[in-house]
Scaffold this active site. Structure first.
Site, mmCIF file in Angstrom:
data_model
loop_
_atom_site.group_PDB
_atom_site.id
_atom_site.type_symbol
_atom_site.label_atom_id
_atom_site.label_comp_id
_atom_site.label_asym_id
_atom_site.label_seq_id
_atom_site.Cartn_x
_atom_site.Cartn_y
_atom_site.Cartn_z
ATOM 1 N N THR A 116 0.811 -1.231 0.000
ATOM 2 C CA THR A 116 0.000 0.000 0.000
ATOM 3 C C THR A 116 0.839 1.273 0.000
ATOM 4 O OG1 THR A 116 -1.500 1.306 1.378
ATOM 5 C CG2 THR A 116 -0.126 -0.248 2.529
ATOM 6 N N TYR A 140 -1.957 0.154 9.912
ATOM 7 C CA TYR A 140 -2.169 -0.549 8.640
ATOM 8 C C TYR A 140 -0.900 -0.485 7.788
ATOM 9 C CZ TYR A 140 -3.668 -1.305 3.846
ATOM 10 O OH TYR A 140 -3.748 -1.738 2.549
#
Ligand code: UDP
Length: 328
Positions: A116, A140
């Protein structure tokens, strides 16, 4: 030999399964269905279970001749990760280490990893390059970066080759209208706007209009989910060709503000979208735009749906035909 797709019932995973099947690949899908939808899996051999279940993982690896793994299974919401880092470390890092260890023990040496843009944190410059500093601002991003680091060491110790794809904002749906985005609760901008368009929600909250951007709202790089899916296939080909491991950004290299996305949706659906300006969402950088030059050059990846209108049109087809997502 088969390609194992973990998290293949999720949004990006299910679109990748379709592209793999179209290439006549033998596909094995594994998903614990905590977030994914069985109906989103349009083919391949399906296993329902969790990567942390050793017996289950043994069974999947014993029953199939796995050549490579495309690993999507993970939690992916920034806000949720800040509130519940334990679940994120457990589901994203612990699960992946179990998978990598199983791969090592079974002699499976190729993995495409779903990473990501959140690994970068607040960007130092735009567009973001792969060798820019990684300083995640939320759990995350940290969990994805932790896995990227583990991959590097698994490569050096066990010769396990990887391609890590750092996604920017995945959006849109398959052109067939059969599969699309369905999260519960929904937190992503385009599906939320679609829910307003289909009458499931009154209005969109625009999180902040006082950012240092031309219209004050956040800018993101939206990439069509099928273009993303195809990048995984290009990555797999690179690994099959015996190339070195690598990390690649995956975006369109062009940013759109929240207000621009709203206007585009209004044009595509032909309806006014009700919105209100709300406070900033914690952890949101003002602007995230990828440089995707490296993946275009080295993996010869080229987006087919790089216009925001096209991305929104495909999303609208899915949402207007499935206003309640995948029916349970
Ligand atoms: N956003 C917004 N309202 C919403 C959801 C998102 O204004 O209800 C904004 C968010 O602040 C960000 C952009 O839309 O700037 C994209 O957010 P999303 O959650 O879709 O993806 P993220 O960038 O967090 O991965």
């Amino acid at each position: 030999m088969a390609v194992l797709v973990t998290g293949g019932a999720g949004y990006i995973g299910s679109h990748t399964v379709v592209e793999l099947l179209e290439k006549n690949e033998e596909v094995v899908v594994l998903d614990n269905l905590k977030k994914g939808h069985k109906q989103a899996v349009l083919g391949g051999k399906f296993y329902h279970g969790d990567l942390r279940d050793d017996q289950f993982l043994d069974k999947v690896f014993k029953e199939n001749d796995i050549e490579a793994v495309v690993h999507f299974a993970a939690y992916s919401l920034v806000g949720e990760s800040v509130i519940n880092p334990a679940d994120y470390y457990n589901n994203n890092v612990v699960s992946t280490l179990r998978l990598l260890t199983k791969m090592k023990d079974s002699g499976v040496k190729k993995i495409v990893f779903s990473s990501t843009a959140a690994t970068y944190g607040e960007p130092e410059s735009i567009p973001i390059q792969e060798d820019d500093k990684t300083a995640p601002t939320n759990p995350y991003g940290e969990t994805k970066l932790a896995v990227e680091k583990a991959l590097r060491w698994f490569d050096s110790a066990y010769d396990m080759k990887y391609v890590s794809l750092r996604y920017f904002n995945a959006a849109g749906a398959h052109t067939s209208g059969k599969i699309g985005e369905d999260h519960n609760p929904e937190t992503h901008l385009i599906p939320i706007i679609m829910q307003v368009a289909t009458g499931r929600r009154d209005k969109v909250q625009v999180f902040g209009d006082d950012y240092n951007t031309p219209d004050g709202t956040c800018i993101r790089d939206y990439i069509h989910v099928t273009d993303l899916a195809n990048a995984h296939i290009a990555a797999l080909e690179r690994l099959r060709a015996g190339e070195e491991s690598g990390i690649y950004n995956l975006g369109n290299g062009k940013g759109f503000s929240v207000k621009e996305v709203l206007t585009t949706v209004e044009e595509v659906v032909g309806r006014k979208i009700n919105y209100e300006i709300a406070p900033r969402r914690p952890g949101d950088p003002a602007m995230l735009v990828a440089s995707s030059e490296k993946i275009m050059k080295e993996l010869r990846w080229n987006p087919k749906f790089n216009k925001l209108e096209t991305i929104v049109e495909t999303a609208w087809k899915w949402h207007s035909e499935h206003p309640n997502g995948f029916e349970k």
